[in-house]
Design a protein around this motif. Sequence first.
Motif, PDB file in Angstrom:
ATOM      1  N   PHE A 264       0.812  -1.217   0.000  1.00  0.00           N
ATOM      2  CA  PHE A 264       0.000   0.000   0.000  1.00  0.00           C
ATOM      3  C   PHE A 264       0.848   1.271   0.000  1.00  0.00           C
ATOM      4  CE2 PHE A 264      -2.719  -3.278   1.928  1.00  0.00           C
ATOM      5  CZ  PHE A 264      -3.780  -3.218   1.039  1.00  0.00           C
ATOM      6  N   ALA A 265       2.155   1.107   0.147  1.00  0.00           N
ATOM      7  CA  ALA A 265       3.056   2.265   0.109  1.00  0.00           C
ATOM      8  C   ALA A 265       3.864   2.302  -1.186  1.00  0.00           C
ATOM      9  CB  ALA A 265       4.009   2.224   1.305  1.00  0.00           C
ATOM     10  N   ARG A 266       3.511   1.458  -2.155  1.00  0.00           N
ATOM     11  CA  ARG A 266       4.232   1.462  -3.429  1.00  0.00           C
ATOM     12  C   ARG A 266       4.126   2.843  -4.076  1.00  0.00           C
ATOM     13  NH1 ARG A 266       4.857  -4.073  -5.543  1.00  0.00           N
ATOM     14  NH2 ARG A 266       5.028  -3.235  -7.657  1.00  0.00           N
ATOM     15  N   GLY A 267       5.255   3.405  -4.444  1.00  0.00           N
ATOM     16  CA  GLY A 267       5.256   4.711  -5.087  1.00  0.00           C
ATOM     17  C   GLY A 267       5.086   5.880  -4.140  1.00  0.00           C
ATOM     18  N   LEU A 268       5.162   5.634  -2.812  1.00  0.00           N
ATOM     19  CA  LEU A 268       4.959   6.720  -1.848  1.00  0.00           C
ATOM     20  C   LEU A 268       5.959   7.861  -2.044  1.00  0.00           C
ATOM     21  CD1 LEU A 268       3.715   7.969   0.739  1.00  0.00           C
ATOM     22  CD2 LEU A 268       5.325   6.576   2.059  1.00  0.00           C
ATOM     23  N   THR A 269       7.241   7.508  -2.165  1.00  0.00           N
ATOM     24  CA  THR A 269       8.275   8.547  -2.286  1.00  0.00           C
ATOM     25  C   THR A 269       8.093   9.401  -3.539  1.00  0.00           C
ATOM     26  OG1 THR A 269       9.858   7.241  -1.008  1.00  0.00           O
ATOM     27  CG2 THR A 269      10.750   8.992  -2.406  1.00  0.00           C
ATOM     28  N   PRO A 270       7.991   8.806  -4.744  1.00  0.00           N
ATOM     29  CA  PRO A 270       7.791   9.670  -5.915  1.00  0.00           C
ATOM     30  C   PRO A 270       6.450  10.407  -5.896  1.00  0.00           C
ATOM     31  CG  PRO A 270       7.618   7.353  -6.530  1.00  0.00           C
ATOM     32  CD  PRO A 270       8.170   7.393  -5.146  1.00  0.00           C
ATOM     33  N   ARG A 271       5.437   9.811  -5.259  1.00  0.00           N
ATOM     34  CA  ARG A 271       4.141  10.507  -5.162  1.00  0.00           C
ATOM     35  C   ARG A 271       4.268  11.776  -4.331  1.00  0.00           C
ATOM     36  NH1 ARG A 271      -1.369  10.484  -5.533  1.00  0.00           N
ATOM     37  NH2 ARG A 271      -2.598  10.754  -3.624  1.00  0.00           N
ATOM     38  N   VAL A 272       4.940  11.674  -3.185  1.00  0.00           N
ATOM     39  CA  VAL A 272       5.142  12.857  -2.351  1.00  0.00           C
ATOM     40  C   VAL A 272       6.098  13.829  -3.040  1.00  0.00           C
ATOM     41  CG1 VAL A 272       6.075  13.707  -0.153  1.00  0.00           C
ATOM     42  CG2 VAL A 272       4.612  11.675  -0.187  1.00  0.00           C
ATOM     43  N   MET A 273       7.152  13.269  -3.658  1.00  0.00           N
ATOM     44  CA  MET A 273       8.135  14.121  -4.345  1.00  0.00           C
ATOM     45  C   MET A 273       7.504  14.927  -5.469  1.00  0.00           C
ATOM     46  SD  MET A 273      11.540  11.728  -4.687  1.00  0.00           S
ATOM     47  CE  MET A 273      12.258  12.869  -5.880  1.00  0.00           C
ATOM     48  N   SER A 274       6.587  14.311  -6.214  1.00  0.00           N
ATOM     49  CA  SER A 274       5.956  15.018  -7.327  1.00  0.00           C
ATOM     50  C   SER A 274       4.834  15.929  -6.858  1.00  0.00           C
ATOM     51  CB  SER A 274       5.414  14.010  -8.358  1.00  0.00           C
ATOM     52  OG  SER A 274       4.395  13.212  -7.791  1.00  0.00           O
ATOM     53  N   THR A 275       4.137  15.509  -5.789  1.00  0.00           N
ATOM     54  CA  THR A 275       2.993  16.288  -5.329  1.00  0.00           C
ATOM     55  C   THR A 275       3.411  17.557  -4.611  1.00  0.00           C
ATOM     56  OG1 THR A 275       1.684  14.261  -5.107  1.00  0.00           O
ATOM     57  CG2 THR A 275       0.871  16.205  -3.967  1.00  0.00           C
ATOM     58  N   MET A 276       4.459  17.491  -3.810  1.00  0.00           N
ATOM     59  CA  MET A 276       4.886  18.688  -3.059  1.00  0.00           C
ATOM     60  C   MET A 276       5.179  19.877  -3.980  1.00  0.00           C
ATOM     61  SD  MET A 276       7.272  17.552   0.159  1.00  0.00           S
ATOM     62  CE  MET A 276       7.532  19.260   0.653  1.00  0.00           C
ATOM     63  N   PRO A 277       6.119  19.722  -4.923  1.00  0.00           N
ATOM     64  CA  PRO A 277       6.391  20.873  -5.797  1.00  0.00           C
ATOM     65  C   PRO A 277       5.261  21.191  -6.752  1.00  0.00           C
ATOM     66  CG  PRO A 277       7.698  18.981  -6.463  1.00  0.00           C
ATOM     67  CD  PRO A 277       7.060  18.625  -5.169  1.00  0.00           C
ATOM     68  N   SER A 278       4.544  20.155  -7.221  1.00  0.00           N
ATOM     69  CA  SER A 278       3.472  20.431  -8.170  1.00  0.00           C
ATOM     70  C   SER A 278       2.315  21.169  -7.490  1.00  0.00           C
ATOM     71  CB  SER A 278       2.969  19.140  -8.824  1.00  0.00           C
ATOM     72  OG  SER A 278       2.362  18.288  -7.885  1.00  0.00           O
ATOM     73  N   THR A 279       2.002  20.781  -6.252  1.00  0.00           N
ATOM     74  CA  THR A 279       0.952  21.478  -5.517  1.00  0.00           C
ATOM     75  C   THR A 279       1.392  22.883  -5.158  1.00  0.00           C
ATOM     76  OG1 THR A 279       0.256  19.361  -4.566  1.00  0.00           O
ATOM     77  CG2 THR A 279      -0.607  21.334  -3.534  1.00  0.00           C
ATOM     78  N   ALA A 280       2.652  23.015  -4.762  1.00  0.00           N
ATOM     79  CA  ALA A 280       3.180  24.351  -4.465  1.00  0.00           C
ATOM     80  C   ALA A 280       3.113  25.237  -5.707  1.00  0.00           C
ATOM     81  CB  ALA A 280       4.621  24.238  -3.971  1.00  0.00           C
ATOM     82  N   LEU A 281       3.523  24.672  -6.852  1.00  0.00           N
ATOM     83  CA  LEU A 281       3.481  25.430  -8.103  1.00  0.00           C
ATOM     84  C   LEU A 281       2.049  25.745  -8.505  1.00  0.00           C
ATOM     85  CD1 LEU A 281       4.879  26.564 -10.629  1.00  0.00           C
ATOM     86  CD2 LEU A 281       4.769  24.272 -11.627  1.00  0.00           C
ATOM     87  N   CYS A 282       1.155  24.778  -8.295  1.00  0.00           N
ATOM     88  CA  CYS A 282      -0.242  24.985  -8.655  1.00  0.00           C
ATOM     89  C   CYS A 282      -0.840  26.153  -7.880  1.00  0.00           C
ATOM     90  CB  CYS A 282      -1.030  23.701  -8.394  1.00  0.00           C
ATOM     91  SG  CYS A 282      -2.781  23.821  -8.835  1.00  0.00           S
ATOM     92  N   TRP A 283      -0.638  26.154  -6.553  1.00  0.00           N
ATOM     93  CA  TRP A 283      -1.202  27.242  -5.744  1.00  0.00           C
ATOM     94  C   TRP A 283      -0.503  28.568  -6.023  1.00  0.00           C
ATOM     95  CZ3 TRP A 283      -5.718  27.280  -3.750  1.00  0.00           C
ATOM     96  CH2 TRP A 283      -6.328  26.101  -3.328  1.00  0.00           C
ATOM     97  N   LEU A 284       0.816  28.526  -6.228  1.00  0.00           N
ATOM     98  CA  LEU A 284       1.538  29.753  -6.570  1.00  0.00           C
ATOM     99  C   LEU A 284       1.031  30.318  -7.885  1.00  0.00           C
ATOM    100  CD1 LEU A 284       3.941  31.709  -6.013  1.00  0.00           C
ATOM    101  CD2 LEU A 284       5.361  30.146  -7.354  1.00  0.00           C
ATOM    102  N   SER A 285       0.868  29.445  -8.891  1.00  0.00           N
ATOM    103  CA  SER A 285       0.380  29.875 -10.197  1.00  0.00           C
ATOM    104  C   SER A 285      -1.046  30.395 -10.099  1.00  0.00           C
ATOM    105  CB  SER A 285       0.439  28.715 -11.201  1.00  0.00           C
ATOM    106  OG  SER A 285       1.740  28.215 -11.333  1.00  0.00           O
TER     107      SER A 285
END
Length: 298
Positions: A264-285
Amino acid sequence: MADEPEYEALPPNAGMTVNMLAGALAGISEHAVMFPIDSIKTRMQVFSTSPVAVYSGVGNAFTRISSTEGVRALWRGVSSVVVGAGPAHAVHFGTLEAVKELAGGNEAGNQWLAHSLAGASATIASDALMNPFDVIKQRMQLHKSEFRSGLKCATTVYRTEGLSAFYVSYPTTLAISIPFNAIQYTVYEQVKRFMNPRNEYSPVSHITAGAIAGAVAAAVTTPLDVAKTILQTRGTSHEADIRSANGMMDALRIIWRRDGIKGFARGLTPRVMSTMPSTALCWLSYEFFKAAIRSDTL
Protein backbone atom coordinates in the motif's frame (compact mmCIF):
# COMPACT_ATOMS: atom_id res chain seq x y z
CA MET A 1 0.22 56.00 -14.37
CA ALA A 2 -2.56 54.51 -12.26
CA ASP A 3 -1.54 52.66 -9.14
CA GLU A 4 -1.58 48.87 -9.25
CA PRO A 5 -4.53 47.47 -7.30
CA GLU A 6 -3.42 45.95 -4.00
CA TYR A 7 -3.83 42.17 -3.72
CA GLU A 8 -5.50 42.35 -0.32
CA ALA A 9 -7.92 44.99 -1.61
CA LEU A 10 -9.23 42.74 -4.37
CA PRO A 11 -12.58 41.05 -3.75
CA PRO A 12 -12.23 37.50 -2.35
CA ASN A 13 -14.29 36.14 -5.25
CA ALA A 14 -13.70 37.98 -8.53
CA GLY A 15 -16.04 35.85 -10.58
CA MET A 16 -16.25 32.38 -12.08
CA THR A 17 -14.35 33.28 -15.28
CA VAL A 18 -11.31 34.59 -13.39
CA ASN A 19 -11.17 31.57 -11.09
CA MET A 20 -11.60 29.06 -13.92
CA LEU A 21 -8.97 30.68 -16.16
CA ALA A 22 -6.50 30.93 -13.30
CA GLY A 23 -7.20 27.32 -12.39
CA ALA A 24 -6.67 26.08 -15.95
CA LEU A 25 -3.31 27.83 -16.26
CA ALA A 26 -2.25 26.60 -12.82
CA GLY A 27 -3.26 23.01 -13.60
CA ILE A 28 -1.28 22.83 -16.82
CA SER A 29 1.78 24.30 -15.06
CA GLU A 30 1.48 21.84 -12.19
CA HIS A 31 1.24 18.63 -14.22
CA ALA A 32 3.70 19.44 -16.97
CA VAL A 33 6.63 20.33 -14.69
CA MET A 34 6.54 17.21 -12.50
CA PHE A 35 5.43 14.69 -15.13
CA PRO A 36 8.65 12.55 -15.20
CA ILE A 37 8.37 11.85 -11.45
CA ASP A 38 4.72 10.94 -11.95
CA SER A 39 5.77 8.48 -14.65
CA ILE A 40 8.17 6.83 -12.22
CA LYS A 41 5.42 6.63 -9.59
CA THR A 42 3.10 4.87 -12.04
CA ARG A 43 5.72 2.27 -12.94
CA MET A 44 6.59 1.60 -9.31
CA GLN A 45 2.92 0.98 -8.46
CA VAL A 46 2.28 -1.56 -11.21
CA PHE A 47 2.83 -5.24 -10.42
CA SER A 48 5.17 -6.41 -13.17
CA THR A 49 6.46 -9.90 -13.94
CA SER A 50 9.41 -8.43 -15.83
CA PRO A 51 12.52 -7.79 -13.67
CA VAL A 52 13.41 -4.94 -16.04
CA ALA A 53 10.30 -3.04 -14.92
CA VAL A 54 10.88 -3.46 -11.17
CA TYR A 55 12.58 -0.48 -9.54
CA SER A 56 14.12 -0.12 -6.08
CA GLY A 57 13.72 3.64 -5.84
CA VAL A 58 13.28 6.91 -7.69
CA GLY A 59 16.97 7.27 -8.57
CA ASN A 60 17.20 3.67 -9.74
CA ALA A 61 14.08 4.08 -11.88
CA PHE A 62 15.28 7.33 -13.44
CA THR A 63 18.70 5.88 -14.31
CA ARG A 64 17.39 2.64 -15.77
CA ILE A 65 14.56 4.20 -17.78
CA SER A 66 16.84 6.92 -19.16
CA SER A 67 19.59 4.46 -20.12
CA THR A 68 17.37 1.77 -21.66
CA GLU A 69 14.47 3.76 -23.14
CA GLY A 70 15.76 7.32 -23.28
CA VAL A 71 14.72 10.36 -21.25
CA ARG A 72 11.79 10.98 -23.60
CA ALA A 73 10.09 7.88 -22.20
CA LEU A 74 9.57 9.76 -18.93
CA TRP A 75 7.45 12.32 -20.81
CA ARG A 76 5.28 9.79 -22.64
CA GLY A 77 1.62 10.64 -22.01
CA VAL A 78 2.17 14.27 -21.05
CA SER A 79 -0.01 15.44 -23.95
CA SER A 80 -3.03 13.69 -22.43
CA VAL A 81 -2.46 15.45 -19.12
CA VAL A 82 -2.02 18.86 -20.72
CA VAL A 83 -5.20 18.48 -22.79
CA GLY A 84 -7.23 17.27 -19.82
CA ALA A 85 -5.66 19.33 -17.03
CA GLY A 86 -6.70 22.73 -18.38
CA PRO A 87 -10.48 22.08 -18.50
CA ALA A 88 -10.42 19.88 -15.39
CA HIS A 89 -8.60 22.44 -13.27
CA ALA A 90 -10.79 25.21 -14.63
CA VAL A 91 -13.82 23.29 -13.39
CA HIS A 92 -12.01 22.45 -10.14
CA PHE A 93 -11.08 25.99 -9.17
CA GLY A 94 -14.33 27.47 -10.44
CA THR A 95 -16.29 25.04 -8.25
CA LEU A 96 -13.86 25.52 -5.37
CA GLU A 97 -14.32 29.28 -5.19
CA ALA A 98 -18.07 29.16 -5.82
CA VAL A 99 -18.72 26.62 -3.05
CA LYS A 100 -16.34 28.39 -0.67
CA GLU A 101 -18.26 31.63 -1.20
CA LEU A 102 -21.65 29.93 -0.76
CA ALA A 103 -20.50 28.06 2.36
CA GLY A 104 -19.06 31.18 4.00
CA GLY A 105 -15.42 30.26 3.56
CA ASN A 106 -14.46 33.85 2.73
CA GLU A 107 -15.69 35.13 6.07
CA ALA A 108 -13.33 35.91 8.94
CA GLY A 109 -12.31 33.14 11.33
CA ASN A 110 -11.41 29.49 10.99
CA GLN A 111 -13.73 28.24 8.24
CA TRP A 112 -12.27 24.74 7.96
CA LEU A 113 -15.64 23.09 7.30
CA ALA A 114 -16.40 25.41 4.40
CA HIS A 115 -12.90 24.85 3.00
CA SER A 116 -13.26 21.05 3.24
CA LEU A 117 -16.69 21.15 1.58
CA ALA A 118 -15.34 23.35 -1.21
CA GLY A 119 -12.37 21.04 -1.81
CA ALA A 120 -14.53 17.92 -1.93
CA SER A 121 -17.12 19.50 -4.26
CA ALA A 122 -14.44 20.69 -6.65
CA THR A 123 -12.99 17.19 -6.81
CA ILE A 124 -16.23 15.45 -7.76
CA ALA A 125 -16.72 17.84 -10.66
CA SER A 126 -13.17 17.92 -12.01
CA ASP A 127 -12.40 14.20 -11.68
CA ALA A 128 -15.42 13.28 -13.81
CA LEU A 129 -13.76 15.21 -16.62
CA MET A 130 -10.15 14.21 -15.92
CA ASN A 131 -10.48 10.46 -15.27
CA PRO A 132 -10.38 9.30 -18.94
CA PHE A 133 -7.30 11.46 -19.59
CA ASP A 134 -5.63 9.94 -16.53
CA VAL A 135 -6.30 6.42 -17.83
CA ILE A 136 -4.71 7.33 -21.16
CA LYS A 137 -1.74 8.91 -19.41
CA GLN A 138 -1.01 5.86 -17.28
CA ARG A 139 -1.34 3.43 -20.19
CA MET A 140 1.27 5.49 -22.05
CA GLN A 141 3.60 5.69 -19.03
CA LEU A 142 4.00 1.93 -18.66
CA HIS A 143 7.15 0.00 -19.50
CA LYS A 144 7.10 -1.05 -23.17
CA SER A 145 3.84 0.80 -23.78
CA GLU A 146 2.63 0.32 -27.34
CA PHE A 147 1.15 3.82 -27.43
CA ARG A 148 2.90 6.96 -28.62
CA SER A 149 -0.26 8.98 -29.26
CA GLY A 150 -3.00 9.84 -26.77
CA LEU A 151 -5.65 9.57 -29.49
CA LYS A 152 -4.38 6.14 -30.58
CA CYS A 153 -4.41 4.99 -26.96
CA ALA A 154 -7.95 6.28 -26.38
CA THR A 155 -9.37 4.62 -29.50
CA THR A 156 -7.62 1.30 -28.79
CA VAL A 157 -8.81 1.17 -25.17
CA TYR A 158 -12.35 2.05 -26.23
CA ARG A 159 -12.37 -0.57 -29.00
CA THR A 160 -10.92 -3.40 -26.92
CA GLU A 161 -12.28 -2.66 -23.42
CA GLY A 162 -15.22 -0.34 -23.93
CA LEU A 163 -16.20 2.97 -22.35
CA SER A 164 -16.18 1.45 -18.85
CA ALA A 165 -12.36 1.20 -18.98
CA PHE A 166 -12.16 4.99 -18.70
CA TYR A 167 -14.34 5.06 -15.58
CA VAL A 168 -13.71 1.79 -13.74
CA SER A 169 -11.34 3.72 -11.47
CA TYR A 170 -13.63 6.75 -11.00
CA PRO A 171 -15.06 5.62 -7.63
CA THR A 172 -11.50 4.91 -6.44
CA THR A 173 -10.35 8.25 -7.85
CA LEU A 174 -13.05 10.00 -5.83
CA ALA A 175 -12.13 7.94 -2.76
CA ILE A 176 -8.63 9.37 -3.18
CA SER A 177 -9.37 12.84 -4.42
CA ILE A 178 -12.14 13.87 -2.03
CA PRO A 179 -10.00 13.37 1.10
CA PHE A 180 -6.89 14.50 -0.80
CA ASN A 181 -8.40 17.82 -1.81
CA ALA A 182 -10.27 18.31 1.45
CA ILE A 183 -7.01 17.75 3.37
CA GLN A 184 -4.94 19.73 0.89
CA TYR A 185 -7.23 22.74 0.75
CA THR A 186 -7.80 22.81 4.51
CA VAL A 187 -4.07 22.57 5.28
CA TYR A 188 -3.30 25.14 2.58
CA GLU A 189 -5.76 27.69 3.94
CA GLN A 190 -4.64 27.19 7.54
CA VAL A 191 -0.91 27.43 6.77
CA LYS A 192 -1.49 30.39 4.44
CA ARG A 193 -3.52 32.26 7.06
CA PHE A 194 -0.87 31.53 9.70
CA MET A 195 1.98 32.75 7.47
CA ASN A 196 0.03 35.54 5.76
CA PRO A 197 -2.71 36.82 8.12
CA ARG A 198 -3.19 40.01 6.05
CA ASN A 199 -3.94 37.93 2.93
CA GLU A 200 -1.39 39.82 0.87
CA TYR A 201 -0.01 38.51 -2.40
CA SER A 202 2.90 36.58 -0.90
CA PRO A 203 4.58 33.98 -3.16
CA VAL A 204 6.57 32.59 -0.21
CA SER A 205 3.46 31.83 1.83
CA HIS A 206 1.59 30.44 -1.19
CA ILE A 207 4.38 28.09 -2.25
CA THR A 208 5.18 26.95 1.31
CA ALA A 209 1.55 26.33 2.22
CA GLY A 210 1.00 24.51 -1.07
CA ALA A 211 4.02 22.22 -0.57
CA ILE A 212 3.04 21.29 2.99
CA ALA A 213 -0.57 20.70 2.01
CA GLY A 214 0.40 18.54 -0.96
CA ALA A 215 2.83 16.39 1.02
CA VAL A 216 0.33 15.65 3.78
CA ALA A 217 -2.52 14.86 1.38
CA ALA A 218 -0.33 12.70 -0.89
CA ALA A 219 1.06 10.59 1.95
CA VAL A 220 -2.36 9.91 3.46
CA THR A 221 -3.95 8.83 0.17
CA THR A 222 -1.12 6.75 -1.36
CA PRO A 223 -2.69 3.32 -0.58
CA LEU A 224 -5.76 4.19 -2.65
CA ASP A 225 -3.57 5.64 -5.40
CA VAL A 226 -1.89 2.24 -5.78
CA ALA A 227 -5.33 0.66 -6.19
CA LYS A 228 -6.30 3.26 -8.78
CA THR A 229 -3.17 2.56 -10.85
CA ILE A 230 -3.95 -1.17 -10.88
CA LEU A 231 -7.48 -0.48 -12.13
CA GLN A 232 -6.41 2.03 -14.78
CA THR A 233 -3.72 -0.24 -16.20
CA ARG A 234 -5.51 -3.59 -15.79
CA GLY A 235 -6.01 -3.98 -19.55
CA THR A 236 -2.24 -4.20 -20.07
CA SER A 237 -1.71 -6.96 -17.51
CA HIS A 238 -1.22 -10.61 -18.48
CA GLU A 239 -2.47 -11.84 -15.09
CA ALA A 240 -6.09 -12.93 -14.75
CA ASP A 241 -6.80 -11.50 -11.29
CA ILE A 242 -5.62 -8.03 -12.28
CA ARG A 243 -7.43 -8.05 -15.63
CA SER A 244 -10.67 -9.03 -13.91
CA ALA A 245 -10.47 -6.43 -11.12
CA ASN A 246 -13.74 -4.50 -11.22
CA GLY A 247 -13.36 -1.99 -8.43
CA MET A 248 -11.45 -0.60 -5.51
CA MET A 249 -12.00 -3.56 -3.17
CA ASP A 250 -10.73 -6.01 -5.80
CA ALA A 251 -7.60 -3.90 -6.27
CA LEU A 252 -7.00 -3.60 -2.54
CA ARG A 253 -7.28 -7.37 -2.13
CA ILE A 254 -4.77 -7.91 -4.95
CA ILE A 255 -2.29 -5.53 -3.29
CA TRP A 256 -2.66 -7.24 0.10
CA ARG A 257 -2.38 -10.74 -1.34
CA ARG A 258 0.70 -9.99 -3.43
CA ASP A 259 2.69 -7.57 -1.30
CA GLY A 260 1.12 -7.33 2.15
CA ILE A 261 1.02 -4.05 4.05
CA LYS A 262 4.08 -2.67 2.25
CA GLY A 263 2.20 -2.90 -1.04
CA PHE A 264 0.00 0.00 0.00
CA ALA A 265 3.06 2.26 0.11
CA ARG A 266 4.23 1.46 -3.43
CA GLY A 267 5.26 4.71 -5.09
CA LEU A 268 4.96 6.72 -1.85
CA THR A 269 8.27 8.55 -2.29
CA PRO A 270 7.79 9.67 -5.91
CA ARG A 271 4.14 10.51 -5.16
CA VAL A 272 5.14 12.86 -2.35
CA MET A 273 8.13 14.12 -4.35
CA SER A 274 5.96 15.02 -7.33
CA THR A 275 2.99 16.29 -5.33
CA MET A 276 4.89 18.69 -3.06
CA PRO A 277 6.39 20.87 -5.80
CA SER A 278 3.47 20.43 -8.17
CA THR A 279 0.95 21.48 -5.52
CA ALA A 280 3.18 24.35 -4.46
CA LEU A 281 3.48 25.43 -8.10
CA CYS A 282 -0.24 24.98 -8.66
CA TRP A 283 -1.20 27.24 -5.74
CA LEU A 284 1.54 29.75 -6.57
CA SER A 285 0.38 29.88 -10.20
CA TYR A 286 -3.27 30.05 -9.19
CA GLU A 287 -2.76 32.95 -6.78
CA PHE A 288 -0.54 34.74 -9.32
CA PHE A 289 -2.87 34.32 -12.29
CA LYS A 290 -5.88 35.18 -10.16
CA ALA A 291 -4.27 38.42 -8.97
CA ALA A 292 -2.99 39.27 -12.45
CA ILE A 293 -6.33 38.62 -14.17
CA ARG A 294 -8.18 40.58 -11.51
CA SER A 295 -5.77 43.47 -11.93
CA ASP A 296 -6.36 43.52 -15.67
CA THR A 297 -10.13 43.51 -15.24
CA LEU A 298 -10.28 46.27 -12.61
